[in-house]
Scaffold this active site. Structure first.
Site, mmCIF file in Angstrom:
data_model
loop_
_atom_site.group_PDB
_atom_site.id
_atom_site.type_symbol
_atom_site.label_atom_id
_atom_site.label_comp_id
_atom_site.label_asym_id
_atom_site.label_seq_id
_atom_site.Cartn_x
_atom_site.Cartn_y
_atom_site.Cartn_z
ATOM 1 N N GLU A 146 -32.954 -38.092 21.510
ATOM 2 C CA GLU A 146 -33.367 -39.255 20.719
ATOM 3 C C GLU A 146 -34.228 -38.830 19.536
ATOM 4 O O GLU A 146 -35.300 -38.252 19.723
ATOM 5 C CB GLU A 146 -34.167 -40.229 21.581
ATOM 6 C CG GLU A 146 -34.652 -41.453 20.804
ATOM 7 C CD GLU A 146 -35.606 -42.333 21.590
ATOM 8 O OE1 GLU A 146 -35.732 -43.515 21.243
ATOM 9 O OE2 GLU A 146 -36.229 -41.826 22.542
ATOM 10 N N ASP A 181 -32.083 -45.290 18.825
ATOM 11 C CA ASP A 181 -33.133 -46.298 18.801
ATOM 12 C C ASP A 181 -33.209 -46.868 17.392
ATOM 13 O O ASP A 181 -33.616 -46.180 16.447
ATOM 14 C CB ASP A 181 -34.466 -45.672 19.228
ATOM 15 C CG ASP A 181 -35.552 -46.709 19.451
ATOM 16 O OD1 ASP A 181 -35.734 -47.581 18.569
ATOM 17 O OD2 ASP A 181 -36.228 -46.649 20.495
ATOM 18 N N GLN A 207 -31.376 -48.669 21.743
ATOM 19 C CA GLN A 207 -32.627 -49.384 21.990
ATOM 20 C C GLN A 207 -33.029 -50.167 20.751
ATOM 21 O O GLN A 207 -32.686 -49.785 19.623
ATOM 22 C CB GLN A 207 -33.741 -48.409 22.387
ATOM 23 C CG GLN A 207 -33.513 -47.761 23.749
ATOM 24 C CD GLN A 207 -34.551 -46.723 24.100
ATOM 25 O OE1 GLN A 207 -34.974 -45.950 23.243
ATOM 26 N NE2 GLN A 207 -34.954 -46.677 25.353
ATOM 27 N N GLU A 243 -36.956 -52.045 24.138
ATOM 28 C CA GLU A 243 -38.133 -51.185 24.204
ATOM 29 C C GLU A 243 -39.142 -51.641 23.152
ATOM 30 O O GLU A 243 -39.385 -50.970 22.155
ATOM 31 C CB GLU A 243 -37.738 -49.714 23.995
ATOM 32 C CG GLU A 243 -38.860 -48.754 24.365
ATOM 33 C CD GLU A 243 -38.515 -47.303 24.082
ATOM 34 O OE1 GLU A 243 -38.893 -46.442 24.890
ATOM 35 O OE2 GLU A 243 -37.863 -47.037 23.047
#
Length: 269
Positions: A146, A181, A207, A243
């Site tokens: 990530e 993300d 996310q 998140e």
């Protein structure tokens, strides 16, 4: 169809951790993720999942000494044996919780790292990922990397989607994917839909959070309905992890998720 997973490290923090599973289910979530499971036994976590009827969709490998500021072991030269132990521990939990994907946090570069140090960290990162991907493949698990923005996590090795693409290519493992993300990508690069399209073949998990405050996805500068519509039209079949840090109570801020199956109902405390 967009499937939302509650990140229990950030959502429902008004409850004790093991009570957050029931709270997430009551609000309409069917999957959960969180940073780390290791403070609890596999039996405790399995019971919480089963009681709430939830799927465990993601957690991270042990990150080193989190309380002292470490943010992953994967790229740290000289810590390879500890990293391999962390792979074993994470797989033990993943099998018990039937969790299909795990994220190996890259770790931090030393302050003012020179080019030689950066190369050493990168080479360690690639080598450790090759080892972990092989171990994960034997258990049918997906390994994730990530990119994280340097504002929230200064010194983190991996910041951009181009770097993540380079990791995927250099490691060369079929079960290595990107944890995309959208919050971090917006801060570092923006152009979310085009970045999603370019990276889509490599994406193993997504996310979301509002930018810049990391509150609910309907707050801030990103129009998530358009982004999630494009993600769905691309054929994404995985989970979207929520998140973010609620601006108030978690349930009070879930109206944005009604379109994706959330009820926002609060669990009685």
């Amino acid at each position: 169809m967009i499937r939302l997973a509650a990140n229990l490290s950030m959502l429902f923090t008004e409850y004790d951790f093991l009570d957050r599973f029931a709270a997430a289910a009551a609000a309409g979530f069917r999957g959960v993720e969180y940073l780390f499971p290791y403070a609890y036994s596999t039996q405790q976590l399995r019971a919480a999942l089963d009681s709430a009827g939830l799927s465990q969709v993601l957690f991270n490998l042990p990150p080193g000494n989190w309380d002292s500021g470490e943010r992953g072991l994967t790229s740290l030269p000289g810590r390879e044996a500890e990293f391999r132990d962390s792979v074993d521990k994470a797989l033990h939990y993943a099998e018990a919780l039937n969790c299909p994907r795990l994220h190996a946090m890259a770790g931090l570069l030393p302050e003012n790292a020179d080019e030689v140090t950066r190369v050493a960290h990168w080479e360690t990162y690639i080598s450790n990922l090759r080892y972990a991907a092989s171990e994960f493949s034997e258990r049918g698990k997906v390994l994730l990397v990530e990119p994280i923005n340097p504002r929230d996590m200064p010194g983190f090795l991996l910041n951009t989607q181009a770097q993540a693409q380079a990791v995927i290519e250099q490691v060369g493992a079929k079960n290595l994917r990107v944890q995309f993300d959208l919050y971090h990508c917006q801060i570092v690069e923006g152009d979310l839909i085009r970045n999603l399209e370019a990276q889509f073949a490599n994406i193993g998990h997504v996310q979301i959070a509002g930018v810049p405050e990391r509150h609910e996805p309907d707050r801030g500068e990103v129009h998530y309905p358009a982004v999630l519509d494009r993600l769905e039209s691309l054929g994404y079949e995985g989970w979207v992890g929520c998140e973010y840090r609620p601006a108030g109570t978690t349930a009070a801020g879930l109206s944005w998720g009604h379109a994706y199956g959330l009820s926002g109902r609060a669990l009685a405390m």
